[in-house]
Scaffold this motif. Sequence first.
Motif, PDB file in Angstrom:
ATOM      1  N   THR A   1      11.781 -19.092 -19.641  1.00 38.94           N
ATOM      2  CA  THR A   1      12.602 -18.869 -20.831  1.00 38.94           C
ATOM      3  C   THR A   1      13.131 -20.198 -21.341  1.00 38.94           C
ATOM      4  OG1 THR A   1      14.620 -18.547 -19.519  1.00 38.94           O
ATOM      5  CG2 THR A   1      13.332 -16.572 -20.053  1.00 38.94           C
ATOM      6  N   ASN A   2      13.517 -20.187 -22.604  1.00 38.39           N
ATOM      7  CA  ASN A   2      14.186 -21.342 -23.207  1.00 38.39           C
ATOM      8  C   ASN A   2      15.277 -20.806 -24.126  1.00 38.39           C
ATOM      9  OD1 ASN A   2      14.483 -24.202 -23.873  1.00 38.39           O
ATOM     10  ND2 ASN A   2      13.711 -23.634 -25.903  1.00 38.39           N
ATOM     11  N   GLY A   3      16.522 -21.164 -23.843  1.00 37.48           N
ATOM     12  CA  GLY A   3      17.624 -20.646 -24.634  1.00 37.48           C
ATOM     13  C   GLY A   3      17.720 -19.137 -24.591  1.00 37.48           C
ATOM     14  N   GLY A   4      17.306 -18.537 -23.478  1.00 34.91           N
ATOM     15  CA  GLY A   4      17.370 -17.094 -23.317  1.00 34.91           C
ATOM     16  C   GLY A   4      16.165 -16.348 -23.857  1.00 34.91           C
ATOM     17  N   GLU A   5      15.225 -17.052 -24.496  1.00 31.83           N
ATOM     18  CA  GLU A   5      14.050 -16.393 -25.062  1.00 31.83           C
ATOM     19  C   GLU A   5      12.867 -16.536 -24.117  1.00 31.83           C
ATOM     20  OE1 GLU A   5      11.782 -16.092 -29.348  1.00 31.83           O
ATOM     21  OE2 GLU A   5      12.412 -18.085 -28.678  1.00 31.83           O
ATOM     22  N   ASP A   6      12.236 -15.409 -23.806  1.00 31.72           N
ATOM     23  CA  ASP A   6      11.076 -15.418 -22.929  1.00 31.72           C
ATOM     24  C   ASP A   6       9.871 -15.999 -23.660  1.00 31.72           C
ATOM     25  OD1 ASP A   6      10.014 -14.006 -20.228  1.00 31.72           O
ATOM     26  OD2 ASP A   6       8.492 -13.873 -21.793  1.00 31.72           O
TER      27      ASP A   6
END
Length: 563
Positions: free
Chosen positions: A366-371
């Motif tokens: 994930t990055n910044g909560g986005e999968d």
Amino acid sequence: MTSRPPFRPTTIVPAIALALVLSACSTGGSQAPSDSPTGSADATSEPTADGGGGGEITIAVAQELNTIDPPFAIDSNSAVAINNVYEGLYRLDEANQPVPAGAADLPEVSEDGLTYTIALNPDATWSDGDPVTAGDYVFAWKRAVGLDNASENQKYFTTIANADEIIEGAADPDTLGVVAEDDHTLTITLDAPVAYFPSLLAVVPLFPVSQSAVEELGDAYGSDSENAVYNGPFTLADFAGPGIGTDWTYVKNDAYWDAESVGLDTINVRVIKETNTAVSLFQSGELDQVQISGAQVQASSADPGFVSDTTATSAFLGYNHTNPVLQNAKVREAISLVIDREALATAVLADGSTAATGLVPPGLATNGGEDFADAAGDPLSTDVEEAARLWEEARTELGITELTLNLQTFDSDRVKTVSEYLQGAIETNLEGVTLQIGLNPVANFLEKTGSGDFDVYLVTWGADFADPSSQLGLFLSTAGTNWGKYSNPEFDAALEAAQGVNATDADARWDDLLEAQRILIDEQGITPIYFQSSTLLRNPALEGVIYHTAGPAFEYRSARLTS
């Protein structure tokens, strides 16, 4: 809407067998499920040993053990075995984060991110009583990058200074950027900062080997369980040699630095290729763990021994890009478009696997909560009308009317089922195309794919660490795992930017990795098919088995039987 429906089998064929999962080490990933009518383990079934400390269990696998030498571990079966009898600087915890093992602590990292200094665990010893030293790590890594026949795993070293030049044959292995400052201090120099490098230090190919043992045994090292020494929670016994269809045994390693935490004395591993047989043995109490799939999953979901886990494993078709026909992107796109991934996952596999939306599976990063899988979207679709149109155009461009493709895969009932589905989908919807299926023992499959002896191959590949590059890096033009010789300068550039100029910029690096997958999928450099699940039956009295979604799937160091 399409003018005719995509191919679907007229009967639902259960997906069986504990299928090979490659890890690029492992493919680790995890081993896949099995099937057939199942009941549950009898509620009165007793553990194979009394609860409490010690004890003995028996588990089933469907594939032979192909290597016990870390730099050669490609399939998940070998990675799981090696991870239980060897130990690297770090192990992954249940959240896939590195924790000290062969190291005394996490690395000290220089301000520029290029130098890692690692103090070793002073209590770590080999099973022959010798201490595990920094020199053993240096020896193992220089050996690995210098081997001519271990190219699939050399990509794990390419972040280390001079590794690329050594692998290309332009530098001596002694120039690798790793130094033993003393017996218990290791210094590693990188070419560029790598945010996930501590996780790389937990992958199987970076495990140490005993320099004295390898030098004494030479080519015989790892030829069987007696010709190796171990530094993990277990030692290996009863292993007759790579690819030989015999069982093997994990025996508690009394020389292990943390032997007090090891809860089992003996783990018997039986090679049972028929899943029906394995399930029957589980039901009779003779097995403590067996993987299942298809109809067995549905029948066993309420069983107290039923266990279901997500994995970071993708199944995909790889193409031989040196084949002039398969160099035509329309041929590859047509093949992809006739695959109904949703029907395959839900009706044929029916084990919790899901339709692939790309190469990188959900839950890996994930990055910044986005999968990553969500950010990449789903560019894959089923459209047999468009597939037929593309195939007709390709036939005209290539000057052919018929095409026979040789698909190579490994010998497992589960993968055979998927192969037969693909054969039906392709031959039904692409006029004049014949798909010939070659089922191989794992060792033969790896030999054929490694030498380019295929038109198409089908494989399941598990991520070794929690980063999209673990999967995407398989297809760099220079990677030993790039069996089909896929090559796209834009794809390489995106991955190289993620590993280089944008290595310390999380958002820019994320965009690079998304772009790399977009390029790979848009031109069907490979064709993703499904994301694999892991389902099994396990003796409810067997607790503490650690399951990893990335890297070697099953870790038995903390496993124990309870009453």
